[in-house]
Write an enzyme that holds these catalytic residues in place. Structure first.
Site, PDB file in Angstrom:
ATOM      1  N   ARG A 230       8.437 -10.731  -0.651  1.00  0.00           N
ATOM      2  CA  ARG A 230       9.191 -11.960  -0.869  1.00  0.00           C
ATOM      3  C   ARG A 230      10.539 -11.836  -0.176  1.00  0.00           C
ATOM      4  O   ARG A 230      11.152 -10.756  -0.172  1.00  0.00           O
ATOM      5  CB  ARG A 230       9.407 -12.218  -2.369  1.00  0.00           C
ATOM      6  N   HIS A 278       4.325 -16.770   6.480  1.00  0.00           N
ATOM      7  CA  HIS A 278       3.722 -16.370   5.198  1.00  0.00           C
ATOM      8  C   HIS A 278       2.185 -16.300   5.311  1.00  0.00           C
ATOM      9  O   HIS A 278       1.461 -16.993   4.590  1.00  0.00           O
ATOM     10  CB  HIS A 278       4.127 -17.337   4.076  1.00  0.00           C
TER      11      HIS A 278
HETATM   12  P1  NAP Z   1       1.397  -4.886  -8.016  1.00  0.00           P
HETATM   13  O1  NAP Z   1      -0.004  -4.409  -8.043  1.00  0.00           O
HETATM   14  O2  NAP Z   1       2.008  -5.384  -9.288  1.00  0.00           O
HETATM   15  O3  NAP Z   1       2.296  -3.690  -7.429  1.00  0.00           O
HETATM   16  C1  NAP Z   1       3.674  -3.751  -7.424  1.00  0.00           C
HETATM   17  C2  NAP Z   1       4.229  -2.398  -7.001  1.00  0.00           C
HETATM   18  O4  NAP Z   1       5.653  -2.522  -6.913  1.00  0.00           O
HETATM   19  C3  NAP Z   1       3.944  -1.298  -8.024  1.00  0.00           C
HETATM   20  O5  NAP Z   1       3.750  -0.066  -7.372  1.00  0.00           O
HETATM   21  C4  NAP Z   1       5.244  -1.261  -8.836  1.00  0.00           C
HETATM   22  O6  NAP Z   1       5.533  -0.010  -9.453  1.00  0.00           O
HETATM   23  C5  NAP Z   1       6.254  -1.539  -7.731  1.00  0.00           C
HETATM   24  N1  NAP Z   1       7.517  -2.013  -8.290  1.00  0.00           N
HETATM   25  C6  NAP Z   1       7.755  -3.115  -9.024  1.00  0.00           C
HETATM   26  N2  NAP Z   1       9.052  -3.181  -9.390  1.00  0.00           N
HETATM   27  C7  NAP Z   1       9.632  -2.066  -8.875  1.00  0.00           C
HETATM   28  C8  NAP Z   1      10.939  -1.546  -8.931  1.00  0.00           C
HETATM   29  N3  NAP Z   1      11.920  -2.181  -9.592  1.00  0.00           N
HETATM   30  N4  NAP Z   1      11.186  -0.376  -8.317  1.00  0.00           N
HETATM   31  C9  NAP Z   1      10.197   0.280  -7.662  1.00  0.00           C
HETATM   32  N5  NAP Z   1       8.934  -0.158  -7.575  1.00  0.00           N
HETATM   33  C10 NAP Z   1       8.654  -1.338  -8.179  1.00  0.00           C
HETATM   34  O7  NAP Z   1       1.594  -6.060  -6.960  1.00  0.00           O
HETATM   35  P2  NAP Z   1       0.684  -6.353  -5.665  1.00  0.00           P
HETATM   36  O8  NAP Z   1      -0.559  -7.070  -6.049  1.00  0.00           O
HETATM   37  O9  NAP Z   1       0.557  -5.104  -4.882  1.00  0.00           O
HETATM   38  O10 NAP Z   1       1.593  -7.444  -4.910  1.00  0.00           O
HETATM   39  C11 NAP Z   1       2.906  -7.137  -4.469  1.00  0.00           C
HETATM   40  C12 NAP Z   1       3.599  -8.397  -3.988  1.00  0.00           C
HETATM   41  O11 NAP Z   1       3.074  -8.790  -2.721  1.00  0.00           O
HETATM   42  C13 NAP Z   1       3.387  -9.653  -4.828  1.00  0.00           C
HETATM   43  O12 NAP Z   1       4.239  -9.652  -5.964  1.00  0.00           O
HETATM   44  C14 NAP Z   1       3.748 -10.761  -3.864  1.00  0.00           C
HETATM   45  O13 NAP Z   1       5.119 -11.045  -3.935  1.00  0.00           O
HETATM   46  C15 NAP Z   1       3.449 -10.153  -2.502  1.00  0.00           C
HETATM   47  N6  NAP Z   1       2.337 -10.837  -1.802  1.00  0.00           N
HETATM   48  C16 NAP Z   1       2.600 -11.378  -0.572  1.00  0.00           C
HETATM   49  C17 NAP Z   1       1.584 -12.007   0.124  1.00  0.00           C
HETATM   50  C18 NAP Z   1       1.832 -12.589   1.492  1.00  0.00           C
HETATM   51  O14 NAP Z   1       0.945 -13.238   2.041  1.00  0.00           O
HETATM   52  N7  NAP Z   1       2.980 -12.383   2.087  1.00  0.00           N
HETATM   53  C19 NAP Z   1       0.297 -12.074  -0.424  1.00  0.00           C
HETATM   54  C20 NAP Z   1       0.086 -11.527  -1.673  1.00  0.00           C
HETATM   55  C21 NAP Z   1       1.117 -10.897  -2.369  1.00  0.00           C
HETATM   56  P3  NAP Z   1       4.574   0.600 -10.595  1.00  0.00           P
HETATM   57  O15 NAP Z   1       3.342   1.076  -9.853  1.00  0.00           O
HETATM   58  O16 NAP Z   1       5.362   1.703 -11.167  1.00  0.00           O
HETATM   59  O17 NAP Z   1       4.286  -0.534 -11.542  1.00  0.00           O
HETATM   60  C1  GLV Z   2       1.131 -14.908  -1.713  1.00  0.00           C
HETATM   61  O1  GLV Z   2       2.223 -14.728  -1.266  1.00  0.00           O
HETATM   62  C2  GLV Z   2       0.746 -14.525  -3.048  1.00  0.00           C
HETATM   63  O2  GLV Z   2       1.627 -14.149  -3.826  1.00  0.00           O
HETATM   64  O3  GLV Z   2      -0.462 -14.599  -3.379  1.00  0.00           O
END
Ligand code: NAP
Ligand code: GLV
Length: 315
Positions: A230, A278
């Site tokens: 983000r 995005h």
């Molecule tokens: P997730 O499974 O919840 O993983 C989040 C990771 O970030 C975990 O390893 C978590 O640590 C870590 N984290 C969270 N807060 C933190 C902090 N304060 N300090 C250090 N590490 C922290 O999420 P995900 O499914 O991988 O998705 C991640 C993000 O990708 C989404 O929230 C979204 O914003 C973004 N996204 C973008 C797109 C795009 O097209 N650009 C698409 C989909 C998602 P822990 O392992 O310790 O919990």
């Molecule tokens: C895309 O950015 C998502 O959060 O699924």
């Protein structure tokens, strides 16, 4: 009696139409999905679960007995900000296909930086024929901030392609073949050793402005940043300063404070920035609809609610 599941969305009309076709099909025999706007007062009052994609919070509030809602997005920071803490539980989309898609994007743009593509593109424009020393993937360290569902899949994919990978998370983690760090000291260690930093943490109170002036100054000389999470996780003026005055050589940005990126943004024309609209890991409607159908089917059959976000942590 058939359960009615409201679909609440302010997404583009094309996107809403695609979901309006896919969701009823995926939930056939489980429940009837209906756009919020088509529901009667009685149907809205009866709803215990809803499916949402960029919803108007007022419409969610008009479903007074919701127990949980299923987001069609992985990142739910806007829902967490808009909905009251004692409101419905928020279930984000977790789809193995999305992890696959994101890891493909991380690999693609890491290779783009690793093979110096931005520099060769500039050289072509200036008709410059000049070779630069080729490094092997093993000589590049890629630091992944956030090694959750998307980050850990990306880390493994980079590892398979020969890169040295380090990761950072909030809690202590172990990933095969990847050095894992956590906490503030861990962030500094990752920034100081990475040639490419990939941002994949969710946007929360703790991660807003995570990479500011001080953090970016810790990066290696000529390091590059990829932000696929983000926009507000990286401070805009600190990033521009780090690109203009060092240490950063390039930034690949897929996400922004304001989207679509306004035409006045300096990122559009910055020599050291690649702007993407995005697109690193869009929700794949077919696989996501099947996951949503499974989650709702299980809930209606057993009462089991899929894992929801922790409102204190914000993700
Ligand atoms: P997730 O499974 O919840 O993983 C989040 C990771 O970030 C975990 O390893 C978590 O640590 C870590 N984290 C969270 N807060 C933190 C902090 N304060 N300090 C250090 N590490 C922290 O999420 P995900 O499914 O991988 O998705 C991640 C993000 O990708 C989404 O929230 C979204 O914003 C973004 N996204 C973008 C797109 C795009 O097209 N650009 C698409 C989909 C998602 P822990 O392992 O310790 O919990
Ligand atoms: C895309 O950015 C998502 O959060 O699924």
């Amino acid at each position: 009696m058939t359960t009615i599941i409201p679909f609440v969305s302010e997404a583009s009309s094309d996107e809403r139409q695609a979901w309006r076709e896919a969701l009823p099909e995926a939930l056939r025999g489980i429940a009837r999905v209906a756009p919020f706007e088509d529901l009667t007062e009685v149907e809205r009052t009866a709803a215990k679960v809803a499916i949402v994609a960029n919803p108007d919070p007022a419409k969610v509030a008009a479903l007074p007995n919701l127990v949980w809602l299923q987001s069609l997005w992985a990142g739910v920071e806007r829902l967490a900000a808009d909905l009251p803490e004692d409101g419905p539980l928020i279930v984000r989309l977790t789809d193995p296909q999305m992890a696959e898609t994101m890891s493909e994007a991380v690999l693609a743009w890491t290779l783009y930086l690793h093979r110096d593509m931005p520099r060769y593109m500039h050289q072509q424009r200036a008709k410059v024929w000049q070779e630069h020393v080729l490094k092997t993937p093993m000589e590049r360290t890629v630091g992944i901030l956030g090694i959750g569902k998307l980050g850990s899949a990306s880390a493994q994919r980079l590892k398979t392609n020969g890169f040295n990978v380090v990761g950072w998370s909030r809690s202590k983690k172990e990933l095969d073949g990847i050095s894992c760090f956590h906490g503030t000291d861990g962030l500094n260690a990752v920034l100081e050793q990475s040639d490419i930093v990939v941002v994949l943490v969710p946007l929360t109170g703790d991660t807003r402005g995570l990479l500011g002036r001080e953090e970016l100054r810790r990066c290696k000389e000529n390091a590059a940043v990829i932000n696929f999470a983000r926009g507000p996780i990286i401070d805009v003026s600190a990033l521009i300063d780090a690109l203009d005055n060092g240490p950063l050589s390039h930034a690949v940005l897929d996400v922004f404070d304001k989207e679509p990126l306004p035409s006045s943004s300096p990122f559009w024309t910055h020599d050291k920035v690649t702007v993407l609209p995005h697109i690193s890991a869009p929700t794949i409607i077919s696989t996501a609809a099947a996951i949503v159908a499974r989650n709702i089917g299980t809930y209606l059959e057993t009462g089991e609610i899929p894992q929801s976000i922790d409102r204190n942590r914000g993700y």
